[in-house]
Design a protein around this motif. Sequence first.
Motif, mmCIF file in Angstrom:
data_model
loop_
_atom_site.group_PDB
_atom_site.id
_atom_site.type_symbol
_atom_site.label_atom_id
_atom_site.label_comp_id
_atom_site.label_asym_id
_atom_site.label_seq_id
_atom_site.Cartn_x
_atom_site.Cartn_y
_atom_site.Cartn_z
ATOM 1 N N VAL A 4 0.838 -1.199 0.000
ATOM 2 C CA VAL A 4 0.000 0.000 0.000
ATOM 3 C C VAL A 4 0.873 1.250 0.000
ATOM 4 C CG1 VAL A 4 -1.683 1.339 1.318
ATOM 5 C CG2 VAL A 4 -1.961 -1.136 1.104
ATOM 6 N N VAL A 5 1.900 1.247 0.836
ATOM 7 C CA VAL A 5 2.810 2.394 0.885
ATOM 8 C C VAL A 5 3.529 2.557 -0.454
ATOM 9 C CG1 VAL A 5 4.881 3.326 1.987
ATOM 10 C CG2 VAL A 5 3.108 2.217 3.375
ATOM 11 N N LEU A 6 3.978 1.437 -1.018
ATOM 12 C CA LEU A 6 4.672 1.491 -2.299
ATOM 13 C C LEU A 6 3.775 2.059 -3.397
ATOM 14 C CD1 LEU A 6 7.106 0.815 -4.073
ATOM 15 C CD2 LEU A 6 6.200 -1.505 -4.308
ATOM 16 N N LEU A 7 2.524 1.622 -3.432
ATOM 17 C CA LEU A 7 1.597 2.111 -4.451
ATOM 18 C C LEU A 7 1.287 3.598 -4.251
ATOM 19 C CD1 LEU A 7 -0.783 -0.963 -4.558
ATOM 20 C CD2 LEU A 7 0.678 -0.169 -6.420
ATOM 21 N N GLU A 46 -7.582 11.084 -4.124
ATOM 22 C CA GLU A 46 -8.899 10.552 -4.457
ATOM 23 C C GLU A 46 -8.782 9.459 -5.516
ATOM 24 O OE1 GLU A 46 -13.044 12.290 -6.330
ATOM 25 O OE2 GLU A 46 -11.822 13.605 -5.051
ATOM 26 N N ARG A 47 -7.935 9.697 -6.524
ATOM 27 C CA ARG A 47 -7.729 8.671 -7.554
ATOM 28 C C ARG A 47 -7.076 7.431 -6.963
ATOM 29 N NH1 ARG A 47 -3.947 11.033 -11.130
ATOM 30 N NH2 ARG A 47 -3.954 13.054 -10.082
ATOM 31 N N PHE A 48 -6.138 7.622 -6.043
ATOM 32 C CA PHE A 48 -5.475 6.489 -5.395
ATOM 33 C C PHE A 48 -6.475 5.683 -4.556
ATOM 34 C CE2 PHE A 48 -3.264 4.927 -1.514
ATOM 35 C CZ PHE A 48 -2.509 3.926 -2.117
ATOM 36 N N THR A 49 -7.343 6.368 -3.837
ATOM 37 C CA THR A 49 -8.348 5.668 -3.018
ATOM 38 C C THR A 49 -9.295 4.855 -3.886
ATOM 39 O OG1 THR A 49 -8.233 7.445 -1.357
ATOM 40 C CG2 THR A 49 -10.159 5.991 -1.308
ATOM 41 N N ASP A 50 -9.739 5.434 -4.987
ATOM 42 C CA ASP A 50 -10.627 4.695 -5.895
ATOM 43 C C ASP A 50 -9.928 3.466 -6.463
ATOM 44 O OD1 ASP A 50 -12.575 6.546 -5.418
ATOM 45 O OD2 ASP A 50 -12.278 7.660 -7.293
ATOM 46 N N TRP A 51 -8.654 3.618 -6.831
ATOM 47 C CA TRP A 51 -7.914 2.491 -7.405
ATOM 48 C C TRP A 51 -7.734 1.387 -6.376
ATOM 49 C CZ3 TRP A 51 -3.400 -0.359 -7.095
ATOM 50 C CH2 TRP A 51 -3.010 -1.030 -8.260
ATOM 51 N N MET A 52 -7.392 1.757 -5.137
ATOM 52 C CA MET A 52 -7.196 0.766 -4.078
ATOM 53 C C MET A 52 -8.509 0.093 -3.703
ATOM 54 S SD MET A 52 -4.014 0.469 -3.344
ATOM 55 C CE MET A 52 -4.259 -0.503 -1.847
ATOM 56 N N THR A 53 -9.615 0.822 -3.773
ATOM 57 C CA THR A 53 -10.923 0.235 -3.448
ATOM 58 C C THR A 53 -11.307 -0.842 -4.450
ATOM 59 O OG1 THR A 53 -11.627 2.346 -2.480
ATOM 60 C CG2 THR A 53 -13.350 0.762 -3.032
ATOM 61 N N ILE A 91 1.234 1.756 -14.548
ATOM 62 C CA ILE A 91 2.435 1.655 -13.708
ATOM 63 C C ILE A 91 2.105 0.942 -12.410
ATOM 64 C CG2 ILE A 91 4.174 2.966 -12.445
ATOM 65 C CD1 ILE A 91 3.867 5.183 -14.533
ATOM 66 N N ALA A 92 0.989 1.333 -11.782
ATOM 67 C CA ALA A 92 0.588 0.695 -10.534
ATOM 68 C C ALA A 92 0.268 -0.785 -10.733
ATOM 69 C CB ALA A 92 -0.627 1.420 -9.948
ATOM 70 N N GLY A 93 -0.309 -1.124 -11.889
ATOM 71 C CA GLY A 93 -0.596 -2.525 -12.177
ATOM 72 C C GLY A 93 0.667 -3.358 -12.269
ATOM 73 N N VAL A 94 1.700 -2.826 -12.926
ATOM 74 C CA VAL A 94 2.979 -3.526 -13.016
ATOM 75 C C VAL A 94 3.592 -3.679 -11.626
ATOM 76 C CG1 VAL A 94 5.334 -3.403 -13.907
ATOM 77 C CG2 VAL A 94 3.412 -2.776 -15.371
ATOM 78 N N VAL A 95 3.535 -2.611 -10.832
ATOM 79 C CA VAL A 95 4.127 -2.638 -9.497
ATOM 80 C C VAL A 95 3.428 -3.655 -8.602
ATOM 81 C CG1 VAL A 95 4.457 -1.290 -7.385
ATOM 82 C CG2 VAL A 95 5.005 -0.283 -9.603
ATOM 83 N N ILE A 96 2.106 -3.721 -8.670
ATOM 84 C CA ILE A 96 1.384 -4.661 -7.805
ATOM 85 C C ILE A 96 1.680 -6.095 -8.206
ATOM 86 C CG2 ILE A 96 -0.774 -4.775 -9.131
ATOM 87 C CD1 ILE A 96 -0.474 -4.637 -5.311
ATOM 88 N N CYS A 97 1.847 -6.362 -9.503
ATOM 89 C CA CYS A 97 2.185 -7.720 -9.955
ATOM 90 C C CYS A 97 3.574 -8.117 -9.471
ATOM 91 C CB CYS A 97 2.103 -7.808 -11.468
ATOM 92 S SG CYS A 97 0.424 -7.714 -12.140
ATOM 93 N N ALA A 98 4.546 -7.226 -9.678
ATOM 94 C CA ALA A 98 5.904 -7.517 -9.230
ATOM 95 C C ALA A 98 5.969 -7.614 -7.711
ATOM 96 C CB ALA A 98 6.859 -6.436 -9.731
ATOM 97 N N GLY A 99 5.249 -6.719 -7.025
ATOM 98 C CA GLY A 99 5.242 -6.751 -5.564
ATOM 99 C C GLY A 99 4.628 -8.020 -5.018
#
Length: 296
Positions: A3-6, A49-56, A266-274
């Motif tokens: 979560v912090v990384l994203l 706000e965009r980050f919260t929507d994406w994480m939700t 970018i966040a999608g790539v990071v979450i997969c690698a993470g």
Amino acid sequence: MLVVLLALVFSAVELLPGDAAAASAERGESAADLAERRHLLGLDRPVWERFTDWMTALPTGDLGNSARGRKVTELLADPLPNTLVLAVSAFVITVVLSLLLGCWAAARPGRPTDRTITHATTAAFAVPEFVVSAVLLLLLSLWTGWLPAVTVTGGDGRPASWTMLIMPVLALVIPQTGWNTRVVRGALADQAAAPHVEAAHLDGLPLHRILMNHQLPGAVPAIATGIATSTGLLFGGAVVVETLFNYPGIGTVLAGAVAARDTPLIAGVVICAGAVVSLVLLAADLVRHATLGVRG
């Protein structure tokens, strides 16, 4: 940690000059067109706000839409397996070579073999992946013509030949083997001072038996942890290697996404690698606890 990384990813992209609307703009578009695209992409909303929507939406498997309007999951469906093939191949070879070289050096402490392996692995780890890739391209492709310089994909999005994997894998294996050999050598050196190992020497047991039956089992937890923590470096190197060899993996996708300021991609790539790195770390913890439990 993810979560912090994203959150850092969203913040870092926000600080870059330009945005996804400007990066995807066509020549001759007016300011009104750009403003409309920014509104459609949600770039006129606060980043938190965009980050919260994406994480939700993340727990449902929804990684959002890219700046081009396609689902991020669709864009990663083909490159992710390619990267896993590359990373797993490099990881397995690295583990085997590191164990062999580390044990070989530990069996001859202070001797020329030990010093040679130590110096060679230190030099290998110190050389960045892009330098290793450039040297491999010169030696194995441009000068000898043994291997193709770039990766050509087939109709299924996979490399057209397995030979196209050799140089990308080697470019990842060489630095990682340098680091992990030092980890194995250090863990075995720590075990060499253990009382049961000294007792085995006093009993006159052969050095290879002492190494395999007394030092290595005790060193497994440290070795597993060290190798697991290097998987993050492996994925980081994959970004450079895939770009240089035109390999169709998530590293290439990430490079293009950063250039396009495409935050969801970018966040999608990071979450997969993470997620992959987290699974490897979890496996290392399980190995460590199982080994310590057996010893206990």
